[in-house]
Enzyme design. Structure first.
Site, PDB file in Angstrom:
ATOM      1  N   PHE A 119      41.390  28.935  35.209  1.00  6.77           N
ATOM      2  CA  PHE A 119      41.041  29.908  34.321  1.00  6.77           C
ATOM      3  C   PHE A 119      42.001  30.874  34.612  1.00  6.77           C
ATOM      4  O   PHE A 119      42.239  31.360  35.654  1.00  6.77           O
ATOM      5  CB  PHE A 119      39.463  30.407  34.299  1.00  6.77           C
ATOM      6  CG  PHE A 119      38.815  29.645  33.429  1.00  6.77           C
ATOM      7  CD1 PHE A 119      38.543  29.700  32.004  1.00  6.77           C
ATOM      8  CD2 PHE A 119      37.721  28.658  34.108  1.00  6.77           C
ATOM      9  CE1 PHE A 119      37.655  29.024  31.195  1.00  6.77           C
ATOM     10  CE2 PHE A 119      36.776  28.026  33.327  1.00  6.77           C
ATOM     11  CZ  PHE A 119      36.777  28.235  31.917  1.00  6.77           C
ATOM     12  N   ASP A 120      42.488  31.549  33.733  1.00  2.19           N
ATOM     13  CA  ASP A 120      43.340  32.977  33.646  1.00  2.19           C
ATOM     14  C   ASP A 120      42.144  33.857  33.751  1.00  2.19           C
ATOM     15  O   ASP A 120      41.006  33.680  33.516  1.00  2.19           O
ATOM     16  CB  ASP A 120      44.038  33.142  32.547  1.00  2.19           C
ATOM     17  CG  ASP A 120      44.815  34.542  32.555  1.00  2.19           C
ATOM     18  OD1 ASP A 120      45.411  34.746  33.368  1.00  2.19           O
ATOM     19  OD2 ASP A 120      44.926  35.198  31.443  1.00  2.19           O
ATOM     20  N   LEU A 121      42.589  35.230  34.139  1.00  2.00           N
ATOM     21  CA  LEU A 121      41.404  36.232  34.474  1.00  2.00           C
ATOM     22  C   LEU A 121      41.689  37.259  33.097  1.00  2.00           C
ATOM     23  O   LEU A 121      40.665  37.184  32.408  1.00  2.00           O
ATOM     24  CB  LEU A 121      41.724  36.960  35.486  1.00  2.00           C
ATOM     25  CG  LEU A 121      40.841  38.115  35.998  1.00  2.00           C
ATOM     26  CD1 LEU A 121      39.266  37.633  36.059  1.00  2.00           C
ATOM     27  CD2 LEU A 121      41.041  38.821  37.214  1.00  2.00           C
ATOM     28  N   ASP A 122      42.643  38.028  33.056  1.00  2.00           N
ATOM     29  CA  ASP A 122      42.573  39.148  32.017  1.00  2.00           C
ATOM     30  C   ASP A 122      42.900  38.245  30.797  1.00  2.00           C
ATOM     31  O   ASP A 122      43.884  37.585  30.444  1.00  2.00           O
ATOM     32  CB  ASP A 122      44.001  39.847  32.544  1.00  2.00           C
ATOM     33  CG  ASP A 122      43.920  40.764  33.563  1.00  2.00           C
ATOM     34  OD1 ASP A 122      42.539  41.180  33.843  1.00  2.00           O
ATOM     35  OD2 ASP A 122      44.930  41.043  34.165  1.00  2.00           O
ATOM     36  N   VAL A 174      43.312  27.109  31.156  1.00  2.80           N
ATOM     37  CA  VAL A 174      42.796  27.850  29.824  1.00  2.80           C
ATOM     38  C   VAL A 174      43.213  29.461  30.152  1.00  2.80           C
ATOM     39  O   VAL A 174      42.800  30.016  31.239  1.00  2.80           O
ATOM     40  CB  VAL A 174      41.153  28.056  30.238  1.00  2.80           C
ATOM     41  CG1 VAL A 174      40.549  28.529  28.883  1.00  2.80           C
ATOM     42  CG2 VAL A 174      40.559  26.380  30.144  1.00  2.80           C
TER      43      VAL A 174
END
Length: 217
Positions: free
Chosen positions: A8-11, A167
């Site tokens: 997963f990406d964060l922002d 994602v």
């Protein structure tokens, strides 16, 4: 298709960090003597490595961009870090994925120490099997490098890549995934402009947080 390993990406994917990032970008540009553009244009800074944003959007030279990034971080590390909030429903998504045996890794260009602090602050770190972030000196900021590092930390090899999906909400996530030979899902509840994710070649499109489990389970 069901993937065991989910990056997963964060922002723009786990948290809505718009307020903190924009405020700190404005601060850095002002300190560097640059005109502060509209919030819409400033939104382009969310996604790519920070120093690249200062080069590509503000037109700074590389050394100047690194200085601006340092100014940004001097403010972000104190106040901007927590001008941020998890997207509604994202914790439940992470919980359900873990209950189904998924291995979850954070893969973000944000400096790793910040990513760790953010996930701990919002009590989300418990859902992640690892956190890979960028380095302040820019040596690990491009998304393909972040993804490959995440794969290495999970103890995986090239033969496992068919069981991994990235994602994220920006084209950089999609391009990085393609460069690494893994599947990608682009989310439109984050910061991508309309059509951006399809143009980058996303394998799947997600429009709402709840659709994440629809795809990944």
């Amino acid at each position: 298709m069901s993937w065991k390993y989910i990056l997963f990406d964060l922002d723009g994917t786990i948290t809505d960090s718009h307020e903190g990032i924009i405020n700190c970008i404005k601060y850095a540009l002002g300190e560097m003597g640059y005109i502060i553009p509209s919030d819409e244009e400033l939104g382009g800074y969310i996604g790519p490595p920070l120093y690249k944003g200062f080069q590509d959007i503000a037109g700074m030279e590389p050394e100047e961009a690194l200085k601006a990034a340092a100014i940004y971080r001097s403010k972000y590390s104190v106040t901007g870090l927590f001008e941020n909030k998890p997207y509604d429903g994202i914790e439940e998504v992470l919980k359900v994925l873990k209950e189904h045996g998924k291995v979850i890794m954070l893969a973000t260009s944000k400096p790793e120490e910040y990513a760790i602090r953010i996930l701990r602050h919002f009590n989300l770190s418990v859902y992640f099997d690892g956190i890979t972030g960028g380095l302040p000196d820019g040596s690990r900021n491009d998304k393909d490098i972040i993804i490959e590092e995440s794969i290495t930390r999970l103890g995986l090899s090239s033969s496992d890549k068919s069981n991994i999906i990235m994602v994220g909400d920006r084209k950089y996530d999609i391009i990085g995934a393609k460069a690494c030979g893994i599947a990608s899902a682009g989310v439109y509840y984050g910061f991508a402009k309309k059509g951006e994710l399809e143009a980058a070649g996303a394998d799947y499109i997600i429009n709402t947080v709840s659709e994440i489990t629809d795809l990944l389970l």
